[in-house]
Design a protein around this motif. Structure first.
Motif, short mmCIF file in Angstrom:
data_model
loop_
_atom_site.label_atom_id
_atom_site.label_comp_id
_atom_site.label_asym_id
_atom_site.label_seq_id
_atom_site.Cartn_x
_atom_site.Cartn_y
_atom_site.Cartn_z
N ARG B 174 3.65 -8.01 -24.52
CA ARG B 174 4.34 -7.16 -23.54
C ARG B 174 3.87 -7.39 -22.11
O ARG B 174 3.63 -6.45 -21.36
N ILE B 175 3.73 -8.66 -21.73
CA ILE B 175 3.39 -8.96 -20.35
C ILE B 175 4.65 -8.79 -19.50
O ILE B 175 5.69 -9.34 -19.81
N ASN B 176 4.53 -7.99 -18.46
CA ASN B 176 5.66 -7.75 -17.56
C ASN B 176 5.39 -8.48 -16.25
O ASN B 176 4.56 -8.06 -15.44
N PRO B 177 6.08 -9.62 -16.01
CA PRO B 177 5.76 -10.48 -14.86
C PRO B 177 5.97 -9.77 -13.52
O PRO B 177 5.21 -10.04 -12.58
N THR B 178 6.92 -8.86 -13.45
CA THR B 178 7.16 -8.15 -12.19
C THR B 178 5.96 -7.29 -11.83
O THR B 178 5.48 -7.28 -10.70
N LEU B 179 5.43 -6.58 -12.85
CA LEU B 179 4.26 -5.73 -12.61
C LEU B 179 3.01 -6.56 -12.31
O LEU B 179 2.20 -6.20 -11.46
N VAL B 180 2.87 -7.70 -12.99
CA VAL B 180 1.70 -8.56 -12.76
C VAL B 180 1.73 -9.06 -11.32
O VAL B 180 0.72 -9.03 -10.61
N LYS B 181 2.92 -9.48 -10.87
CA LYS B 181 3.07 -10.01 -9.51
C LYS B 181 2.73 -8.94 -8.47
O LYS B 181 2.10 -9.22 -7.46
N LYS B 182 3.13 -7.70 -8.76
CA LYS B 182 2.84 -6.61 -7.83
C LYS B 182 1.38 -6.17 -7.86
O LYS B 182 0.94 -5.38 -7.03
N GLY B 183 0.63 -6.67 -8.86
CA GLY B 183 -0.76 -6.26 -8.99
C GLY B 183 -0.91 -4.95 -9.74
O GLY B 183 -1.95 -4.31 -9.70
N VAL B 194 -11.98 -10.43 -19.54
CA VAL B 194 -12.64 -9.24 -20.07
C VAL B 194 -13.02 -9.44 -21.54
O VAL B 194 -14.13 -9.11 -21.95
N LEU B 195 -12.13 -10.02 -22.32
CA LEU B 195 -12.34 -10.06 -23.78
C LEU B 195 -13.05 -11.33 -24.27
O LEU B 195 -13.68 -11.31 -25.33
N SER B 196 -12.89 -12.41 -23.56
CA SER B 196 -13.52 -13.69 -23.92
C SER B 196 -13.45 -14.07 -25.41
O SER B 196 -14.46 -14.35 -26.04
N ILE B 197 -12.23 -14.03 -25.97
CA ILE B 197 -11.99 -14.70 -27.25
C ILE B 197 -10.81 -15.66 -27.04
O ILE B 197 -10.04 -15.47 -26.10
N PRO B 198 -10.65 -16.68 -27.89
CA PRO B 198 -9.59 -17.65 -27.65
C PRO B 198 -8.18 -17.03 -27.74
O PRO B 198 -7.93 -16.16 -28.57
N LEU B 199 -7.33 -17.49 -26.86
CA LEU B 199 -5.95 -17.00 -26.81
C LEU B 199 -5.10 -17.82 -27.77
O LEU B 199 -5.23 -19.04 -27.83
N ILE B 200 -4.23 -17.14 -28.54
CA ILE B 200 -3.30 -17.91 -29.38
C ILE B 200 -1.86 -17.70 -28.93
O ILE B 200 -0.96 -18.44 -29.32
N GLY B 201 -1.61 -16.71 -28.05
CA GLY B 201 -0.26 -16.55 -27.56
C GLY B 201 -0.09 -15.46 -26.53
O GLY B 201 -0.85 -14.48 -26.51
N VAL B 202 0.89 -15.65 -25.66
CA VAL B 202 1.30 -14.62 -24.72
C VAL B 202 2.77 -14.32 -24.99
O VAL B 202 3.57 -15.22 -25.17
N VAL B 203 3.08 -13.03 -25.07
CA VAL B 203 4.45 -12.63 -25.38
C VAL B 203 4.97 -11.76 -24.24
O VAL B 203 4.35 -10.75 -23.89
N PRO B 204 6.10 -12.16 -23.63
CA PRO B 204 6.62 -11.34 -22.53
C PRO B 204 7.21 -10.03 -23.05
O PRO B 204 7.64 -9.95 -24.20
N GLU B 205 7.20 -9.03 -22.19
CA GLU B 205 7.89 -7.79 -22.53
C GLU B 205 9.36 -8.13 -22.73
O GLU B 205 9.94 -8.89 -21.96
#
Lengths: 79, 265
Positions: B174-183, B194-205
């Motif tokens: 649920r990454i929302n690019p508009t909100l990320v861009k706005k900070g 923060v979490l420091s474990i390997p990433l296996i995927g990013v899913v957009p909202e």
């Protein structure tokens, strides 16, 4: 550009979220790795206060890691 | 055959565990793997509806572990592929109805016949979570870029470490690019720092998820779905392919909006 100048001076809420998380998680990770610290603190207060007058609030019990060495630090100010 | 047990968990509820389980199970099945997914949220059956299989349930996971039926009788075949089966959660019982030994026994049996056994963990860090985590060969933690979801994910990571679970990776959902861009939302990189474990995927909202769930058809079945494309990438990574992470950017705007944006810059 003009607006960005003002934007960057203010911390974004995402930056605040990240900073708050980094601080709280550092604490929680330490507490979860040594869950006995709280009990230890209580026991120390009990034993020491039998002999000297202390303020339980000022006792500080801390487990620190420096590379390969673990240090258990206990600070007991006497009244 | 000796398959792998893949557990999907999160700590916090409502971050997309069951949606992720459904999409990864279906995605792996559509890639030709033989897959069974088990809903371990006992008392709160959900995965069946997300997969659109709720009308076919006769026996559930509690019936299987109590040996009231054979494993085969509780396997519900998917409508779209012969490669996917579901074992539903019991509704009339609670988490204490099964033990981790029983679930380990069941997954050991299923590993003989399936490439992947996908366990959909309940939220929380109690017995239901332990039942889902202990049999796992690989674990995927689902989080969203929100402060409470990330904090709970960190707690789960700590528990997995103390149980010597080393194959652990992260989906940021649920990454929302508009909100990320706005900070106003933590970025993928913020969460990873923060979490420091390997990433296996990013899913957009993806607002379509609601309607996909309404009709019981996970995103991977929809060709034009953003979240579906993200889950297909995760499936490839699970299968060992090296797929670059999706750049999650704002949707293309109309002509008028791009003129407005031009003057804003």
């Amino acid at each position: 550009m003009f607006f960005d100048f003002f934007k960057k001076r203010k911390k974004t809420s995402a930056t605040k979220a990240k900073e708050r998380l980094q601080i709280i998680l550092a604490h929680e990770r330490a507490a979860n790795k040594a869950p006995f610290l709280d009990d230890l603190r209580q026991d120390i207060i009990k034993v020491i206060s039998k002999y000297v007058d202390i303020d339980p609030k000022t006792i500080n019990v801390n487990l620190q890691k420096d590379n390969s060495m673990e240090v258990l630090e206990i600070n007991i100010p006497i009244k | 055959m000796s398959g792998k047990v893949l557990t999907i968990t999160s700590g916090k509820g409502g971050v997309g565990k069951s949606t992720s389980s459904a999409n990864l199970a279906l995605g792996l099945a559509l890639s030709g793997k033989k897959v069974v997914t088990i809903d371990l949220d006992i008392g709160l059956r959900n995965l069946d509806m997300i997969l659109g299989l709720e009308n076919r349930i006769v026996y559930d996971v509690v019936n299987v572990v109590e040996k009231a039926c054979k494993i085969n009788q509780a396997l519900i075949k998917d409508k779209r592929t012969d490669n996917l089966f579901l074992i539903a959660a019991a509704q009339t019982r609670d988490k204490s109805a099964v033990t981790s030994e029983q679930i380990i026994g069941l997954t050991n049996e299923l590993k003989k016949d399936f490439d992947y056994v996908i366990l959909d963990s309940p939220a929380g860090i109690e017995s239901g979570f332990r039942n889902a985590m202990l049999p796992a060969d690989e674990i995927i933690i689902v989080t969203t870029p929100e402060i409470s979801a990330v904090r709970d994910a960190d707690r789960v990571i700590g528990i997995l470490e103390s149980n010597d679970k080393t194959q652990v990776s992260l989906i940021i959902n649920r990454i929302n690019p508009t909100l990320v861009k706005k900070g106003d939302m933590m970025s993928k990189d913020d969460v990873l720092q923060v979490l420091s474990i390997p990433l296996i995927g990013v899913v957009p909202e993806d607002s379509n998820i609601v309607s996909y769930t309404n009709i019981g058809e996970p995103s991977v079945l929809h060709k034009d779905s953003n979240s579906g494309a993200a889950y297909k990438n995760i499936v490839k990574r699970i299968l060992g392919e090296d797929v670059p992470f999706m750049e999650i950017t704002e949707e293309k705007k109309g002509f008028l909006q791009s003129i407005i944006n031009f003057f804003k810059e």
